[in-house]
Write an enzyme that holds these catalytic residues in place. Structure first.
Site, short mmCIF file in Angstrom:
data_model
loop_
_atom_site.label_atom_id
_atom_site.label_comp_id
_atom_site.label_asym_id
_atom_site.label_seq_id
_atom_site.Cartn_x
_atom_site.Cartn_y
_atom_site.Cartn_z
CG HIS A 115 2.91 -11.37 -0.60
ND1 HIS A 115 2.89 -10.53 -1.69
CD2 HIS A 115 1.60 -11.63 -0.34
CE1 HIS A 115 1.64 -10.30 -2.06
NE2 HIS A 115 0.85 -10.96 -1.24
NE ARG A 129 -1.22 -7.20 -4.77
CZ ARG A 129 -1.69 -8.31 -4.24
NH1 ARG A 129 -1.67 -8.45 -2.92
NH2 ARG A 129 -2.18 -9.28 -5.01
CD GLU A 180 5.49 -8.64 -2.53
OE1 GLU A 180 5.13 -9.77 -2.93
OE2 GLU A 180 4.82 -7.96 -1.75
#
Length: 333
Positions: free
Chosen positions: A289, A240, A269
Protein backbone atom coordinates in the site's frame (compact mmCIF):
# COMPACT_ATOMS: atom_id res chain seq x y z
CA UNK A 1 -1.80 17.72 25.33
CA UNK A 2 -0.53 14.18 25.26
CA UNK A 3 -0.84 13.02 21.65
CA UNK A 4 -0.45 9.50 20.27
CA UNK A 5 0.49 8.98 16.60
CA UNK A 6 -0.18 5.36 15.66
CA UNK A 7 0.69 3.23 12.60
CA UNK A 8 3.31 5.66 11.31
CA UNK A 9 4.91 2.79 9.39
CA UNK A 10 7.85 4.71 7.90
CA UNK A 11 8.40 6.79 11.07
CA UNK A 12 7.91 9.87 8.92
CA UNK A 13 5.88 12.09 11.26
CA UNK A 14 8.92 13.08 13.33
CA UNK A 15 10.63 14.35 10.15
CA UNK A 16 7.81 16.72 9.18
CA UNK A 17 7.21 20.39 9.92
CA UNK A 18 4.00 19.32 11.68
CA UNK A 19 5.95 17.53 14.40
CA UNK A 20 8.05 20.61 15.10
CA UNK A 21 4.89 22.73 15.36
CA UNK A 22 3.70 20.49 18.21
CA UNK A 23 6.83 21.10 20.32
CA UNK A 24 4.76 22.38 23.26
CA UNK A 25 2.88 19.09 23.49
CA UNK A 26 3.95 15.55 24.39
CA UNK A 27 3.88 13.51 21.18
CA UNK A 28 4.29 9.73 21.19
CA UNK A 29 4.94 8.12 17.80
CA UNK A 30 4.45 4.41 17.11
CA UNK A 31 5.65 2.96 13.82
CA UNK A 32 4.81 -0.72 14.32
CA UNK A 33 2.20 -2.39 12.11
CA UNK A 34 -0.48 -4.58 13.66
CA UNK A 35 -4.09 -5.74 13.35
CA UNK A 36 -4.92 -6.25 17.03
CA UNK A 37 -7.28 -3.55 18.41
CA UNK A 38 -5.82 -4.16 21.86
CA UNK A 39 -2.59 -2.56 20.66
CA UNK A 40 -4.48 0.62 19.79
CA UNK A 41 -5.78 0.76 23.36
CA UNK A 42 -2.28 0.17 24.70
CA UNK A 43 -0.75 2.96 22.61
CA UNK A 44 -3.52 5.54 23.14
CA UNK A 45 -4.37 4.95 26.83
CA UNK A 46 -3.81 8.10 28.87
CA UNK A 47 -3.63 10.34 25.81
CA UNK A 48 -5.80 13.40 25.14
CA UNK A 49 -5.59 13.02 21.36
CA UNK A 50 -4.76 10.46 18.71
CA UNK A 51 -3.62 11.08 15.14
CA UNK A 52 -4.79 8.46 12.65
CA UNK A 53 -3.10 8.21 9.25
CA UNK A 54 -5.68 7.42 6.58
CA UNK A 55 -7.55 4.15 7.27
CA UNK A 56 -4.58 2.18 8.58
CA UNK A 57 -6.12 1.12 11.88
CA UNK A 58 -9.77 0.35 12.75
CA UNK A 59 -11.13 2.53 15.55
CA UNK A 60 -14.36 0.74 16.56
CA UNK A 61 -16.65 1.27 19.53
CA UNK A 62 -14.93 -1.43 21.64
CA UNK A 63 -11.66 0.52 21.38
CA UNK A 64 -13.24 3.91 22.06
CA UNK A 65 -14.97 2.61 25.18
CA UNK A 66 -11.59 1.66 26.66
CA UNK A 67 -10.10 5.14 26.25
CA UNK A 68 -11.76 7.35 28.90
CA UNK A 69 -9.06 10.06 28.67
CA UNK A 70 -9.37 10.50 24.91
CA UNK A 71 -10.87 13.84 23.90
CA UNK A 72 -9.85 14.29 20.28
CA UNK A 73 -9.34 12.17 17.16
CA UNK A 74 -7.42 13.76 14.29
CA UNK A 75 -8.22 11.80 11.13
CA UNK A 76 -6.04 12.52 8.10
CA UNK A 77 -8.02 12.44 4.87
CA UNK A 78 -11.80 12.69 4.45
CA UNK A 79 -12.50 8.93 4.61
CA UNK A 80 -13.53 7.89 8.13
CA UNK A 81 -15.10 4.53 7.29
CA UNK A 82 -12.80 2.77 9.78
CA UNK A 83 -13.82 5.06 12.63
CA UNK A 84 -17.01 4.77 14.72
CA UNK A 85 -17.92 8.45 14.75
CA UNK A 86 -21.23 7.83 16.55
CA UNK A 87 -19.40 6.15 19.43
CA UNK A 88 -16.97 9.08 19.58
CA UNK A 89 -19.87 11.52 19.80
CA UNK A 90 -21.52 9.48 22.57
CA UNK A 91 -18.29 9.62 24.57
CA UNK A 92 -17.72 13.33 23.95
CA UNK A 93 -14.73 12.77 21.65
CA UNK A 94 -14.31 15.39 18.94
CA UNK A 95 -13.33 14.07 15.51
CA UNK A 96 -11.69 16.35 12.95
CA UNK A 97 -11.22 15.02 9.43
CA UNK A 98 -8.66 15.94 6.82
CA UNK A 99 -9.48 17.57 3.53
CA UNK A 100 -7.89 18.36 0.19
CA UNK A 101 -8.41 21.32 -2.08
CA UNK A 102 -9.08 20.38 -5.68
CA UNK A 103 -5.69 21.73 -6.78
CA UNK A 104 -3.77 19.86 -4.10
CA UNK A 105 -5.76 16.74 -4.84
CA UNK A 106 -4.73 16.76 -8.48
CA UNK A 107 -1.18 17.92 -7.78
CA UNK A 108 -0.31 15.51 -4.98
CA UNK A 109 -2.74 12.98 -3.60
CA UNK A 110 -3.85 11.58 -6.92
CA UNK A 111 -0.68 11.84 -8.96
CA UNK A 112 1.15 9.74 -6.37
CA UNK A 113 -1.04 6.74 -7.00
CA UNK A 114 -0.98 7.24 -10.77
CA UNK A 115 2.82 7.24 -10.68
CA UNK A 116 2.83 3.99 -8.71
CA UNK A 117 0.43 2.43 -11.23
CA UNK A 118 2.96 2.98 -14.00
CA UNK A 119 5.78 1.71 -11.81
CA UNK A 120 3.82 -1.51 -11.27
CA UNK A 121 2.88 -1.85 -14.93
CA UNK A 122 6.43 -1.46 -16.22
CA UNK A 123 7.92 -3.60 -13.43
CA UNK A 124 5.43 -6.36 -14.27
CA UNK A 125 5.69 -6.30 -18.06
CA UNK A 126 9.51 -6.10 -18.00
CA UNK A 127 9.92 -8.60 -15.10
CA UNK A 128 12.02 -6.08 -13.18
CA UNK A 129 11.88 -7.56 -9.63
CA UNK A 130 12.84 -11.00 -10.95
CA UNK A 131 15.63 -9.76 -13.20
CA UNK A 132 17.08 -7.47 -10.52
CA UNK A 133 17.23 -10.30 -8.02
CA UNK A 134 18.72 -12.69 -10.61
CA UNK A 135 21.44 -10.18 -11.46
CA UNK A 136 22.36 -9.89 -7.77
CA UNK A 137 22.66 -13.69 -7.70
CA UNK A 138 25.17 -13.64 -10.56
CA UNK A 139 22.88 -14.38 -13.53
CA UNK A 140 22.24 -12.45 -16.75
CA UNK A 141 18.78 -11.74 -18.18
CA UNK A 142 16.49 -14.70 -18.87
CA UNK A 143 13.04 -13.21 -19.59
CA UNK A 144 11.38 -11.41 -22.50
CA UNK A 145 9.33 -8.32 -21.73
CA UNK A 146 6.17 -6.90 -23.28
CA UNK A 147 6.06 -3.42 -24.81
CA UNK A 148 3.36 -0.85 -24.07
CA UNK A 149 3.16 0.75 -27.51
CA UNK A 150 0.20 -0.56 -29.49
CA UNK A 151 -1.31 -2.47 -26.55
CA UNK A 152 -4.74 -1.79 -25.07
CA UNK A 153 -4.96 -0.09 -21.69
CA UNK A 154 -8.28 -0.48 -19.88
CA UNK A 155 -9.25 2.22 -17.37
CA UNK A 156 -12.12 1.30 -15.06
CA UNK A 157 -13.38 4.63 -13.65
CA UNK A 158 -12.06 7.83 -15.23
CA UNK A 159 -11.58 10.08 -12.21
CA UNK A 160 -8.50 12.01 -11.06
CA UNK A 161 -6.30 8.92 -10.80
CA UNK A 162 -7.81 6.98 -13.70
CA UNK A 163 -7.57 10.05 -15.92
CA UNK A 164 -3.90 10.57 -15.04
CA UNK A 165 -3.11 6.92 -15.82
CA UNK A 166 -5.03 7.15 -19.11
CA UNK A 167 -3.09 10.23 -20.28
CA UNK A 168 0.24 8.52 -19.64
CA UNK A 169 -1.00 5.45 -21.50
CA UNK A 170 -1.85 7.61 -24.48
CA UNK A 171 1.63 9.16 -24.32
CA UNK A 172 3.10 5.64 -24.48
CA UNK A 173 1.16 5.04 -27.69
CA UNK A 174 -1.37 2.70 -26.16
CA UNK A 175 -4.99 2.35 -27.20
CA UNK A 176 -6.87 3.56 -24.11
CA UNK A 177 -10.27 1.98 -23.52
CA UNK A 178 -12.50 3.25 -20.72
CA UNK A 179 -15.41 1.89 -18.71
CA UNK A 180 -17.38 3.02 -15.68
CA UNK A 181 -20.49 4.83 -14.58
CA UNK A 182 -22.18 7.56 -16.58
CA UNK A 183 -20.12 10.41 -15.12
CA UNK A 184 -16.87 8.50 -15.63
CA UNK A 185 -17.71 7.74 -19.25
CA UNK A 186 -18.66 11.38 -19.87
CA UNK A 187 -15.31 12.62 -18.53
CA UNK A 188 -13.41 10.11 -20.66
CA UNK A 189 -15.35 11.10 -23.79
CA UNK A 190 -14.69 14.78 -23.10
CA UNK A 191 -10.95 14.08 -23.32
CA UNK A 192 -11.34 12.06 -26.50
CA UNK A 193 -10.83 8.59 -25.00
CA UNK A 194 -12.53 5.53 -26.44
CA UNK A 195 -15.40 3.90 -24.54
CA UNK A 196 -15.77 0.11 -24.59
CA UNK A 197 -18.80 -1.23 -26.44
CA UNK A 198 -19.75 -3.33 -23.39
CA UNK A 199 -18.46 -4.47 -20.03
CA UNK A 200 -17.62 -7.84 -21.57
CA UNK A 201 -15.63 -6.20 -24.37
CA UNK A 202 -13.81 -4.01 -21.86
CA UNK A 203 -12.50 -6.91 -19.77
CA UNK A 204 -11.96 -9.13 -22.78
CA UNK A 205 -9.86 -6.76 -24.88
CA UNK A 206 -7.54 -5.08 -22.35
CA UNK A 207 -3.86 -6.04 -22.29
CA UNK A 208 -3.41 -3.97 -19.14
CA UNK A 209 -6.46 -3.16 -17.01
CA UNK A 210 -6.20 -0.64 -14.17
CA UNK A 211 -8.93 -0.28 -11.53
CA UNK A 212 -9.71 3.14 -10.04
CA UNK A 213 -12.96 2.62 -8.15
CA UNK A 214 -13.79 3.69 -4.58
CA UNK A 215 -13.82 1.04 -1.87
CA UNK A 216 -17.54 1.64 -1.27
CA UNK A 217 -18.42 -0.34 -4.43
CA UNK A 218 -17.58 -3.71 -2.93
CA UNK A 219 -17.34 -6.71 -5.24
CA UNK A 220 -18.08 -4.73 -8.40
CA UNK A 221 -15.36 -6.67 -10.26
CA UNK A 222 -16.59 -10.25 -10.35
CA UNK A 223 -15.03 -13.63 -11.00
CA UNK A 224 -16.82 -13.60 -14.36
CA UNK A 225 -15.17 -10.28 -15.26
CA UNK A 226 -11.72 -11.66 -14.44
CA UNK A 227 -12.45 -14.85 -16.36
CA UNK A 228 -13.00 -12.82 -19.53
CA UNK A 229 -9.49 -11.37 -19.44
CA UNK A 230 -6.74 -12.59 -21.73
CA UNK A 231 -4.20 -15.14 -20.43
CA UNK A 232 -1.55 -12.55 -21.33
CA UNK A 233 -3.32 -9.63 -19.59
CA UNK A 234 -2.16 -7.70 -16.53
CA UNK A 235 -4.65 -6.49 -13.90
CA UNK A 236 -3.58 -3.58 -11.69
CA UNK A 237 -5.35 -2.65 -8.46
CA UNK A 238 -4.12 0.34 -6.46
CA UNK A 239 -7.62 1.34 -5.27
CA UNK A 240 -9.14 -1.00 -2.68
CA UNK A 241 -9.10 -4.79 -2.52
CA UNK A 242 -12.81 -4.86 -1.73
CA UNK A 243 -13.77 -3.71 -5.24
CA UNK A 244 -12.90 -7.24 -6.42
CA UNK A 245 -15.12 -10.09 -5.19
CA UNK A 246 -13.50 -11.62 -2.10
CA UNK A 247 -10.91 -14.25 -3.00
CA UNK A 248 -11.68 -13.99 -6.72
CA UNK A 249 -8.35 -12.59 -7.84
CA UNK A 250 -6.25 -15.42 -6.39
CA UNK A 251 -8.58 -18.00 -7.98
CA UNK A 252 -8.45 -16.19 -11.33
CA UNK A 253 -4.65 -16.01 -11.31
CA UNK A 254 -4.41 -19.73 -10.62
CA UNK A 255 -6.75 -20.33 -13.58
CA UNK A 256 -4.59 -18.10 -15.79
CA UNK A 257 -7.10 -15.35 -16.59
CA UNK A 258 -5.70 -12.78 -16.18
CA UNK A 259 -2.18 -14.07 -16.54
CA UNK A 260 -0.66 -11.55 -14.13
CA UNK A 261 -1.67 -9.04 -11.45
CA UNK A 262 0.02 -6.10 -9.73
CA UNK A 263 -1.62 -5.06 -6.47
CA UNK A 264 -0.99 -2.46 -3.78
CA UNK A 265 -4.10 -3.14 -1.68
CA UNK A 266 -5.37 -6.16 0.27
CA UNK A 267 -8.53 -7.53 1.83
CA UNK A 268 -6.97 -7.12 5.28
CA UNK A 269 -4.24 -4.60 6.01
CA UNK A 270 -1.56 -4.45 7.13
CA UNK A 271 -0.48 -7.81 5.70
CA UNK A 272 1.79 -9.36 8.30
CA UNK A 273 3.87 -12.53 8.19
CA UNK A 274 3.28 -12.93 4.46
CA UNK A 275 -0.28 -13.97 5.27
CA UNK A 276 -1.86 -13.38 1.85
CA UNK A 277 -2.17 -15.92 -0.98
CA UNK A 278 -1.14 -13.35 -3.60
CA UNK A 279 2.30 -13.06 -2.01
CA UNK A 280 2.96 -16.71 -2.74
CA UNK A 281 2.05 -16.51 -6.43
CA UNK A 282 4.69 -16.10 -9.14
CA UNK A 283 2.27 -14.23 -11.38
CA UNK A 284 1.51 -11.49 -8.82
CA UNK A 285 3.60 -8.42 -8.03
CA UNK A 286 2.67 -7.08 -4.60
CA UNK A 287 3.56 -3.82 -2.83
CA UNK A 288 2.54 -2.77 0.73
CA UNK A 289 0.00 0.00 0.00
CA UNK A 290 2.50 2.56 -1.25
CA UNK A 291 0.07 4.52 -3.43
CA UNK A 292 -0.09 7.70 -1.35
CA UNK A 293 3.15 7.17 0.61
CA UNK A 294 5.16 10.11 -0.71
CA UNK A 295 6.98 12.81 1.26
CA UNK A 296 5.30 15.95 -0.13
CA UNK A 297 1.87 14.45 0.44
CA UNK A 298 2.78 13.48 3.99
CA UNK A 299 3.93 17.05 4.68
CA UNK A 300 0.60 18.43 3.40
CA UNK A 301 -1.48 15.81 5.18
CA UNK A 302 0.26 16.25 8.52
CA UNK A 303 0.26 20.06 8.19
CA UNK A 304 -3.55 19.91 8.22
CA UNK A 305 -3.41 17.53 11.18
CA UNK A 306 -1.17 19.93 13.11
CA UNK A 307 -3.59 22.78 12.36
CA UNK A 308 -6.44 20.70 13.78
CA UNK A 309 -4.53 19.55 16.86
CA UNK A 310 -3.46 23.09 17.72
CA UNK A 311 -6.97 24.42 17.10
CA UNK A 312 -8.41 21.84 19.47
CA UNK A 313 -5.78 22.63 22.09
CA UNK A 314 -6.76 26.31 21.80
CA UNK A 315 -10.45 25.45 22.30
CA UNK A 316 -11.46 26.17 18.71
CA UNK A 317 -11.75 22.81 16.92
CA UNK A 318 -12.00 22.86 13.13
CA UNK A 319 -13.26 20.44 10.48
CA UNK A 320 -15.42 18.68 13.08
CA UNK A 321 -17.13 15.67 11.55
CA UNK A 322 -20.12 15.60 13.92
CA UNK A 323 -20.82 19.07 15.39
CA UNK A 324 -23.32 17.49 17.84
CA UNK A 325 -20.35 16.35 19.91
CA UNK A 326 -19.65 19.96 20.90
CA UNK A 327 -23.05 20.09 22.56
CA UNK A 328 -23.06 16.57 24.03
CA UNK A 329 -19.60 16.93 25.54
CA UNK A 330 -20.72 20.09 27.39
CA UNK A 331 -17.50 21.80 26.39
CA UNK A 332 -17.20 25.46 25.51
CA UNK A 333 -15.23 26.16 22.32
Amino acid sequence: MKISVVHDYADVFRTTQAYRRLKDHQVLVYSDAYNDPARVVEQVTGCDAVLLTQQRVPFPRRVIEQLPDLKFVCQTGPNASHLDVAACTEHGIVVSIGHHSGAAMERDGFSNTAELVWGLIIASLRHLPYEIERLKQGHWHSTVGTRLFGRTLGIYAFGHIGGAVARVGRAFGMRVLCWGREGSIARAKAEGFEIAASREAFFGSADVLSLHLPGSVRGIVTAEDLGRMKPSALLVNTSRAAIIAEGALAVALRAGRPGFAAVDVYEEEPVLGGNCPLLRMKNALCTPHLGYAERTSYEDMYATAADQLLAFAAGRPTDVMDPDVLVRSNRRF
